[in-house]
Design a protein around this motif. Structure first.
Motif, mmCIF file in Angstrom:
data_model
loop_
_atom_site.group_PDB
_atom_site.id
_atom_site.type_symbol
_atom_site.label_atom_id
_atom_site.label_comp_id
_atom_site.label_asym_id
_atom_site.label_seq_id
_atom_site.Cartn_x
_atom_site.Cartn_y
_atom_site.Cartn_z
ATOM 1 N N VAL A 1 25.486 56.744 35.148
ATOM 2 C CA VAL A 1 24.909 56.368 33.850
ATOM 3 C C VAL A 1 25.713 55.181 33.323
ATOM 4 O O VAL A 1 26.711 55.356 32.643
ATOM 5 C CB VAL A 1 24.952 57.536 32.843
ATOM 6 C CG1 VAL A 1 24.210 57.178 31.576
ATOM 7 C CG2 VAL A 1 24.373 58.779 33.454
ATOM 8 N N PRO A 2 25.298 54.002 33.662
ATOM 9 C CA PRO A 2 26.116 52.843 33.301
ATOM 10 C C PRO A 2 26.006 52.508 31.820
ATOM 11 O O PRO A 2 25.061 52.901 31.142
ATOM 12 C CB PRO A 2 25.534 51.717 34.149
ATOM 13 C CG PRO A 2 24.125 52.121 34.384
ATOM 14 C CD PRO A 2 24.077 53.610 34.371
ATOM 15 N N TYR A 3 26.981 51.776 31.353
ATOM 16 C CA TYR A 3 26.946 51.286 29.980
ATOM 17 C C TYR A 3 26.013 50.075 29.942
ATOM 18 O O TYR A 3 26.216 49.109 30.670
ATOM 19 C CB TYR A 3 28.340 50.847 29.535
ATOM 20 C CG TYR A 3 29.276 51.985 29.311
ATOM 21 C CD1 TYR A 3 29.333 52.634 28.090
ATOM 22 C CD2 TYR A 3 30.108 52.438 30.333
ATOM 23 C CE1 TYR A 3 30.203 53.685 27.886
ATOM 24 C CE2 TYR A 3 30.975 53.498 30.140
ATOM 25 C CZ TYR A 3 31.018 54.113 28.915
ATOM 26 O OH TYR A 3 31.886 55.168 28.709
ATOM 27 N N VAL A 4 24.993 50.172 29.121
ATOM 28 C CA VAL A 4 24.061 49.055 29.008
ATOM 29 C C VAL A 4 24.094 48.542 27.572
ATOM 30 O O VAL A 4 24.069 49.326 26.627
ATOM 31 C CB VAL A 4 22.627 49.501 29.370
ATOM 32 C CG1 VAL A 4 21.681 48.315 29.331
ATOM 33 C CG2 VAL A 4 22.602 50.137 30.740
ATOM 34 N N SER A 5 24.163 47.236 27.457
ATOM 35 C CA SER A 5 24.205 46.641 26.137
ATOM 36 C C SER A 5 22.931 46.973 25.363
ATOM 37 O O SER A 5 21.855 47.050 25.950
ATOM 38 C CB SER A 5 24.355 45.128 26.273
ATOM 39 O OG SER A 5 23.927 44.496 25.112
ATOM 40 N N VAL A 6 23.082 47.156 24.069
ATOM 41 C CA VAL A 6 21.919 47.473 23.237
ATOM 42 C C VAL A 6 20.897 46.345 23.317
ATOM 43 O O VAL A 6 19.692 46.558 23.293
ATOM 44 C CB VAL A 6 22.343 47.688 21.773
ATOM 45 C CG1 VAL A 6 21.216 48.260 20.960
ATOM 46 C CG2 VAL A 6 23.555 48.568 21.692
ATOM 47 N N LYS A 7 21.430 45.141 23.403
ATOM 48 C CA LYS A 7 20.546 43.978 23.486
ATOM 49 C C LYS A 7 19.748 44.020 24.777
ATOM 50 O O LYS A 7 18.574 43.695 24.814
ATOM 51 C CB LYS A 7 21.399 42.697 23.447
ATOM 52 C CG LYS A 7 21.991 42.423 22.098
ATOM 53 C CD LYS A 7 22.665 41.076 22.084
ATOM 54 C CE LYS A 7 24.152 41.219 22.255
ATOM 55 N NZ LYS A 7 24.828 39.930 22.307
ATOM 56 N N LYS A 8 20.418 44.433 25.809
ATOM 57 C CA LYS A 8 19.771 44.474 27.132
ATOM 58 C C LYS A 8 18.693 45.551 27.150
ATOM 59 O O LYS A 8 17.689 45.426 27.847
ATOM 60 C CB LYS A 8 20.846 44.764 28.178
ATOM 61 C CG LYS A 8 20.406 44.559 29.596
ATOM 62 C CD LYS A 8 20.936 43.254 30.125
ATOM 63 C CE LYS A 8 20.351 42.972 31.500
ATOM 64 N NZ LYS A 8 20.718 41.636 31.949
ATOM 65 N N LYS A 9 18.943 46.594 26.388
ATOM 66 C CA LYS A 9 18.009 47.715 26.403
ATOM 67 C C LYS A 9 16.641 47.325 25.876
ATOM 68 O O LYS A 9 15.641 47.969 26.193
ATOM 69 C CB LYS A 9 18.574 48.858 25.564
ATOM 70 C CG LYS A 9 19.484 49.764 26.342
ATOM 71 C CD LYS A 9 19.953 50.878 25.436
ATOM 72 C CE LYS A 9 21.101 51.622 26.100
ATOM 73 N NZ LYS A 9 21.835 52.419 25.127
ATOM 74 N N GLN A 10 16.603 46.320 25.044
ATOM 75 C CA GLN A 10 15.326 45.938 24.445
ATOM 76 C C GLN A 10 14.498 45.053 25.372
ATOM 77 O O GLN A 10 13.387 44.682 25.048
ATOM 78 C CB GLN A 10 15.566 45.181 23.138
ATOM 79 C CG GLN A 10 16.561 45.821 22.211
ATOM 80 C CD GLN A 10 16.159 47.211 21.792
ATOM 81 O OE1 GLN A 10 14.984 47.506 21.636
ATOM 82 N NE2 GLN A 10 17.128 48.099 21.655
ATOM 83 N N MET A 11 15.082 44.692 26.481
ATOM 84 C CA MET A 11 14.405 43.771 27.384
ATOM 85 C C MET A 11 13.645 44.527 28.457
ATOM 86 O O MET A 11 14.090 45.553 28.951
ATOM 87 C CB MET A 11 15.449 42.894 28.090
ATOM 88 C CG MET A 11 16.297 42.063 27.185
ATOM 89 S SD MET A 11 15.465 40.587 26.676
ATOM 90 C CE MET A 11 15.200 39.822 28.258
ATOM 91 N N VAL A 12 12.473 43.992 28.784
ATOM 92 C CA VAL A 12 11.776 44.500 29.967
ATOM 93 C C VAL A 12 12.124 43.613 31.147
ATOM 94 O O VAL A 12 12.434 44.094 32.233
ATOM 95 C CB VAL A 12 10.254 44.539 29.742
ATOM 96 C CG1 VAL A 12 9.522 44.852 31.024
ATOM 97 C CG2 VAL A 12 9.931 45.547 28.669
ATOM 98 N N GLY A 13 12.086 42.322 30.906
ATOM 99 C CA GLY A 13 12.491 41.442 31.987
ATOM 100 C C GLY A 13 12.089 40.009 31.762
ATOM 101 O O GLY A 13 11.363 39.678 30.827
ATOM 102 N N GLU A 14 12.596 39.195 32.645
ATOM 103 C CA GLU A 14 12.309 37.778 32.590
ATOM 104 C C GLU A 14 11.393 37.470 33.769
ATOM 105 O O GLU A 14 11.649 37.918 34.892
ATOM 106 C CB GLU A 14 13.644 37.024 32.726
ATOM 107 C CG GLU A 14 13.554 35.548 32.533
ATOM 108 C CD GLU A 14 14.903 34.887 32.804
ATOM 109 O OE1 GLU A 14 15.870 35.586 33.127
ATOM 110 O OE2 GLU A 14 14.967 33.656 32.727
ATOM 111 N N VAL A 15 10.303 36.776 33.520
ATOM 112 C CA VAL A 15 9.346 36.484 34.594
ATOM 113 C C VAL A 15 9.376 34.987 34.888
ATOM 114 O O VAL A 15 9.259 34.175 33.973
ATOM 115 C CB VAL A 15 7.918 36.917 34.185
ATOM 116 C CG1 VAL A 15 6.955 36.700 35.338
ATOM 117 C CG2 VAL A 15 7.913 38.356 33.740
ATOM 118 N N GLU A 16 9.510 34.690 36.145
ATOM 119 C CA GLU A 16 9.536 33.274 36.529
ATOM 120 C C GLU A 16 8.124 32.746 36.651
ATOM 121 O O GLU A 16 7.240 33.440 37.124
ATOM 122 C CB GLU A 16 10.269 33.107 37.862
ATOM 123 C CG GLU A 16 11.776 33.079 37.655
ATOM 124 C CD GLU A 16 12.497 32.767 38.960
ATOM 125 O OE1 GLU A 16 11.894 32.159 39.856
ATOM 126 O OE2 GLU A 16 13.667 33.138 39.055
#
Lengths: 444, 862
Positions: free
Chosen positions: A429-444
């Motif tokens: 269970v890694p530590y994930v930034s709260v900011k990161k949690k709101q992301m689904v992803g980046e699409v190229e």
């Protein structure tokens, strides 16, 4: 000669001090001020109290629309003028200092979705539910020509419109993003990426060929007007309602999200937002940067207007009135002094950007005093007694409760995660930034 | 409007979409929605079934957002089952004889053509396009980085960014001669050569510039050469220092230390002459430091480090050494300075029995035990003949004693005997080794010299006695004077002697064993028994003092251990021969060297000590703190001072005083070096308790508590105001009765610590300030100190100068004019970085300003 006794008094006792009697006090060394810190501390305390005393941000309301106000548009040249478009298709031009409307036009059938003015301030464009883009002329006094100068009939509903900062080009969004030349009836270029329908589009004020857009598929899209293909797409957990570019930093923009947060991105690194601005308790509908690029204002469904410093996670200010309903649009005036908000209950409101600021010209002494108290606040701002007063705001009950609930929810989820972590294999269970949690992803 | 309000429940855009609802583009959608929702699970099932064979089929898709486009993901991908190959098509060509033309073509095709890759699918192509475009844009945007960072960091930003600047430029450019004089001058000026004329927009003539250029180059060269030189010097110096720092030579280090000590001594001597007060301060400082250390008991050995070291010392000699050092340090620090005996010698004489008595009583008390040096002197004074009387019993005692000594260190030692054996072997076998160790030896000899010096009382006692004792003292004084030189010189002799010893060691006897007693043991036995014969022994030893005997005594002592082991096996004859040898060697040595020799031999005291010394001496000397060295130096100087002052007063006592000084110095030396005899922890505990025997801590505490109570308690209030209820004024003394009436007595307070005897709980705590206090250090500061220093410099006008005040209160963002539009940053900022200024050059005409000012004047007049 006989000695005559006379009643004689010292003039110092009965004469008042005049300005000529005020002597210059020689500056003494710090050793002679044993209580210097304490004095400054008390001054800070007083300054903060005065700040709260003078915090009266509401300047006035503009009454005249007959439906909820959907769009606001700053006039590019005149600080006094403001354009607003309502849900019934009416566009009104306002004179802000007089708080009167200068012109009213029934522009569209149905909603007015977008408005943008040419940099010269001589005409502006509007788009609406009736699938048209209309060009209106407007003079320096804010009188709008009765009939549109130009009307473009489109194939789909245009959900927003923005004008280029330098050229005669504007952009609309709908089922795709169209870049228009003012003199042509067909778009110069159309961008589409998948089947998303784009509901918001904004020009970058610094690198003016850049476009940012928000789409229904929860994504924020970036376009280069000069190229044929979009640049990149970043998908968040919930939909982005609006974005605003920082006018002082070419690559920074802030998005107003449906989840009640605002996310500031550096467009060169979209894997994670630079900052997450938390405080709204419901969907944020609009965001606008101060022209100084240091702060931005946002308004949303929680009926609150909040002002965030760019580099802070929480708002420094919250504005609300009892009658103000859901805020659809907010704008920061071009001189960075005022904030204008439009809300569902047909009113447009004007606020001061700094609630306790004294408007108008200040005497040098006054200015110095203000600056001094600001410097002191910065210096002693961390002390609890001062901080408490400075941060104290009354918010409506629903916001207060919602904030409390939000806090509890966050705490609970944190706790849950901690427990999960404690009872699972190390590293699973890694530590994930709260900011990161709101992301689904980046699409190229 | 009603619709809008209802719809306002939805977010804006959806509202717009819902309101649209005229279904021109997708008429079927709305009708199908209800059915679609029902059919969805069914469709999903169908999809699942149809995809069971592995082929991807067109899935049922529900379109939720209006638009003309159809999802690209919904299309069916067709799987090509059978691929038609070229060979299949052309295979029959080989069989037929016709189509020769075609065959030829085919051949050429097969040999020459390169097959072109199939074009990438559209979505891949687009993706590549997008990423290329993005990367390009990102690169382009990075040009803003310096500007943005500069602006973010900027102490102050002024808006709008385009600030006009007022800059003066050369005024001569637009100068036009008007008057006759001006014209004349202009004509003259025109004659000046062009290289001597100042060109437009420049400050110097070309000639001047040329000159300056030349100058600057010359200067630059000079400067460069200078710099190079400096750098070279710096480099050599630095490398030398580095190199010096790395020197591991003990001799070098020792020399260095000595140098330092000498320097200090010198300084102090100088101070004594120039500024006695400073000297006293210095001494007080040293004393204070020592007291502090003493109070702290940091070197006790019960710490974490010691405990850990105990565990590892079994395998780590270094650790053991460290413990040793620590203990010795502790002892040194904890040692009470003995009161310097006053002038009367009788007192000193009387002190000897006192000391011995004390040793009997406090045999376990470290502080009360006589120092090793004193013991050494005692032992030195003893006679060999008396020693010979002793037999095996003594040896047993000695063993016990030794065991006691080592009790504490027992845990640190791996296998002491083994080690010792090794050491011995080394000594015996390697002559070269001995040579190599000459540094150590010299060290040892130094120490020994110190050891040989009798403690104060002893010296005092002896000084009264006969010529012989005086002689020894003389020798000692000489020794101390020449110590440094002699030690080094004598090392070779020592080596020889050591070699001799090594030989003689092998031939030792039982009879000699009797003489090999540790100093300590001897003393203890003397004291414990208090038998008359032994007392006599001491006396006789004093009277009979014989250099040769002393020498022998010492020698035998050194070999004690070895012989102990050999005692059963070695024969008596060999022993005698060995003794003879010593007797032969002894007279050969000159009188001056004798004591020194004796001391060198004494170096061979119990092996354990010697062995330990080998390792610890250097390290201990290295670890000796500044305090100890300074202390030494101070003591020496003070002694010197005393002697010099006393010289004039009392010439008789002169010698003894000088002796005192020197011996004292040595005792301190010996204390640091030889007092390494460890004792059991129990001993230490006991002794600490005794050490603080004199302080009445409890009484002190009670007193303190009472004081605190008094301080914090309520006090009587004097509410008396003269003139109230009576007359007041000059000459009227208010009555005491009235005054008393107005004094409000303090009520006894209920303190929290009233019922707890051994605690003081302060009642002073003031909660009123708490709300003004910080929990933690706020952000920009990292330490409390930082914050305090910053806040202690107030920014206000009352505390600083006006300019500083203005600087202090500079706001971060400034909007220059009210009602001015602030434009976004633009490319011009890139040129200047951060805040950009527009250069508005104000051209000043020589005439125009005068004209305008004249006009202004006129206007003012009207």
């Amino acid at each position: 000669m006989p000695k005559i006794k006379v009643l004689c008094r010292n003039p110092d006792d009965y004469l008042r001090e005049t300005k000529n009697d005020i002597h210059k006090v020689p500056r003494s060394s710090s050793a002679q001020h044993p209580f210097k810190e304490q004095r400054e501390y008390v001054r800070t305390l007083n300054a903060v109290k005065l700040e709260r005393t003078f915090a009266k941000p509401f300047l006035g309301a503009l009454d005249g629309h007959r439906d909820g106000v959907n769009v606001l548009c700053k006039h590019p040249t005149s600080l006094a003028l403001l354009l607003s478009g309502a849900c019934d298709g009416e566009i009104i031009c306002w004179n802000l200092p007089r708080q009167t409307s200068t012109a009213k036009v029934q522009a569209h059938e149905g909603f007015v979705h977008g408005m943008a003015a040419h940099k010269s301030g001589q005409y502006f464009f509007s788009c609406g539910n009736d699938k048209t883009i209309k060009q209106w002329s407007i003079d320096a006094q804010g009188i709008i020509g009765g009939e549109p100068v130009n009307t473009l009939l489109g194939k789909c509903i245009y959900t927003s419109l923005d004008h280029h900062w330098k050229d005669d080009i504007f952009v609309t969004s709908g089922s795709r993003v169209d870049v228009w030349d003012e003199r042509r009836s067909e778009p110069l270029r159309s961008f589409s990426w998948g089947v998303e329908s784009v509901h918001h589009v904004k020009f970058n004020p610094v690198e003016t060929y850049l476009l940012g857009a928000a789409a229904h598929d929860r994504s924020i899209l970036l376009y280069d007007m000069r190229g044929s293909a979009p640049l990149r797409k970043v998908i968040l957990k919930l939909r982005t309602n609006a974005i605003s570019w920082n006018p002082m930093e070419a690559f920074t923009f802030t998005s107003a999200n449906e989840d009640g947060n605002l996310y500031t991105f550096d467009m060169r690194n979209l894997s994670m937002p630079l900052n997450m601005h938390i405080d709204h308790t419901a969907a944020v509908m609009d965001v606008d940067y101060s022209p100084t690029g240091r702060e931005f204002v946002s308004g949303g469904f929680d009926k609150m207007i909040r002002i965030f410093p760019v580099d802070k996670g929480h708002s420094r200010e919250v504005y609300h009135t009892k009658r103000m309903q859901r805020v659809g649009s907010v704008r920061w005036s071009r001189d960075s002094k005022y904030i204008i908000s439009a809300s569902d209950e047909m009113n447009i409101r004007m606020w001061k950007a700094v609630a306790w600021e004294k408007l108008g010209k200040l005497a040098p002494r006054e200015k110095a005093a203000m600056n001094y108290s600001e410097a002191l606040k910065k210096r002693y701002g961390a002390f609890p007694a001062i901080r408490r007063i400075q941060r104290h705001r009354h918010v409506p009950k629903h916001v207060f409760n919602a904030l409390k609930q939000q806090h509890e929810t966050q705490e609970a989820s944190k706790r849950r995660e901690e427990r999960k972590r404690a009872h699972s294999r190390q590293g699973s269970v890694p530590y994930v930034s709260v900011k990161k949690k709101q992301m689904v992803g980046e699409v190229e | 409007m009603v619709g809008a309000i209802l719809l306002s429940e939805l977010p804006l855009c959806e509202r717009g979409l819902a309101a649209e609802a005229d279904d021109e583009e997708i008429p079927s959608d709305d009708e199908d929605v209800a059915q679609d929702v029902e059919d969805r699970p069914h469709a999903r099932l169908l999809d699942a079934i149809s995809s069971m064979d592995g082929n991807k089929r067109l899935k049922h898709t529900l379109r939720t957002i209006h638009g003309q486009n159809v999802s690209e993901f919904g299309f069916k991908t067709q799987k090509v089952d059978a691929q038609t190959l070229m060979s299949e098509m052309m295979g029959s060509l080989h069989k037929s004889s016709s189509h020769s033309e075609l065959k030829k073509q085919l051949k050429s095709v097969y040999t020459t053509t390169e097959v072109v890759d199939t074009p990438a699918p559209k979505h891949i192509k687009e993706k590549i396009q997008r990423s290329v475009g993005y990367e390009k844009t990102v690169k382009e945007l990075s040009k803003w980085d310096p500007v943005v960072t500069a602006n973010r960091k900027a102490e102050q930003m002024k808006f709008p960014l385009e600030q006009p600047t007022q800059k003066l430029i050369n005024t001569h450019i637009t100068f036009r001669p008007i008057t006759a004089l001006e014209k004349e001058i202009q004509a003259e000026l025109a004659k000046i050569k062009p290289e001597n004329r100042i060109p437009k927009g420049k400050l110097f003539t070309p000639a001047e510039e040329e000159e300056m250029k030349a100058m600057s180059l010359e200067e630059a060269r000079e400067r460069r050469a200078e710099l190079m030189k400096m750098r070279a010097i710096m480099y050599t110096k630095a490398s030398k220092l580095r190199w010096q720092n790395k020197i591991k030579s003990k001799r070098y280090r020792r020399g260095k230390k000595k140098e330092k000590l000498k320097q200090m001594e010198k300084e102090l001597e100088e101070l004594a002459v120039t500024d006695p007060e400073a000297l006293m301060d210095r001494m007080n400082e040293v004393e204070r430091k020592r007291l502090e250390e003493r109070g702290r008991l940091r070197h006790m050995g019960g710490g974490k480090f010691a405990r850990q070291a105990k565990v590892f010392s079994k395998y780590d000699n270094e650790k053991r050494q460290q413990i040793q050092d620590m203990l010795s340090k502790h002892k040194e620090l904890v040692k009470k300075h003995r009161q310097l005996p006053s002038s009367s010698e009788s007192e000193d004489e009387a002190e000897i029995p006192n000391v011995t008595a004390a040793t009997t009583v406090h045999s376990k008390n470290v502080w009360m035990q006589p120092t090793v040096s004193s013991l050494a002197s005692l032992s030195v004074s003893q006679n060999t003949s008396a020693v010979e009387v002793r037999d095996d019993e003594d040896e047993e005692e000695e063993d016990e004693e030794e065991a006691k000594e080592r009790k504490f260190l027992a845990s640190f030692d791996v296998d002491e005997t083994d080690d010792e054996d090794d050491d011995e072997d080394d000594d015996e076998d390697d002559g070269e080794d001995v040579e190599g160790d000459d540094v150590e030896k010299s060290e040892r000899s130094e120490e020994i010299a110190a050891v040989s010096a009798p403690p104060l009382q002893q010296v005092e006692a002896q000084s009264v006695q006969e010529d012989e004792t005086q002689k020894t003292v003389e020798i000692e004084s000489k020794k101390s004077g020449k110590k440094g030189r002699k030690q080094r010189g004598s090392t070779h002799e020592e080596e020889k002697r050591v070699a001799e010893e090594n030989e003689s060691k092998k031939m030792e006897t039982n009879s000699q064993k009797a003489g090999k007693k540790s100093k300590k043991q001897r003393v203890s036995t003397v004291v414990d028994s208090t038998a008359p014969p032994e007392d006599e022994e001491v006396e006789t030893s004093q009277s009979q003092e014989n250099d040769a005997d002393e020498f022998e005594e010492v020698q035998t002592k050194k070999k004690k251990k070895k012989s102990k082991k050999q005692k059963d096996t070695t024969a008596q004859e060999t022993a005698q021969s060995g003794q003879e040898k010593h007797e032969i060697t002894a007279p050969v040595i000159s009188d001056q060297e004798k004591p020194e020799l004796g001391t060198t031999k004494e170096a061979a005291k119990p092996k354990k000590n010697r062995k330990r010394g080998k390792k610890s001496k250097n390290s201990s000397s290295a670890t000796e703190t500044a305090i100890s060295t300074e202390e030494k130096a101070l003591m020496a100087v003070v002694k010197g001072l005393q002697t010099t002052t006393n010289e004039n007063e009392n010439p008789n006592t002169n010698t003894s005083k000088a002796k005192k000084g020197k011996t004292n110095k040595k005792t301190t030396d010996t204390n640091t070096k030889t007092d390494k005899i460890p004792e059991t922890p129990a001993d230490t505990l006991m002794t600490i308790a005794e050490a603080f025997d004199d302080d009445d801590v409890v009484a002190e505490f009670v007193e303190e508590k009472r004081r605190v109570e008094e301080e914090e308690g309520e006090k009587d209030k004097d509410l008396f105001v003269p003139g109230w209820g009576s007359w007041a004024g000059a000459g009227i003394v208010p009555s005491n009765k009235l005054r008393k009436r107005f004094i409000k007595k303090a009520q006894p307070q209920a303190r929290t610590d009233n019922k707890i005897g051994h605690v003081i709980i302060s009642e002073k705590k003031n909660t009123a300030v708490e709300k003004h206090m910080l929990d933690k250090i706020p952000y920009p500061y990292k330490t409390l100190d930082q914050m305090q220093t910053t806040l202690s410099k107030p920014i206000g006008r009352d505390f600083t100068s006006e300019t500083q005040f203005r600087k202090n209160i500079k706001p971060k963002t400034v909007v220059n004019r009210i009602g001015q539009v602030i434009q976004p940053i633009d490319d011009r900022a890139l040129l200047h970085g951060g805040q950009k200024r527009k250069a508005v050059d104000i051209e000043l005409n020589t005439k125009k300003p005068t004209e305008t000012s004249a006009k202004r004047k006129k206007k003012g007049k009207h």
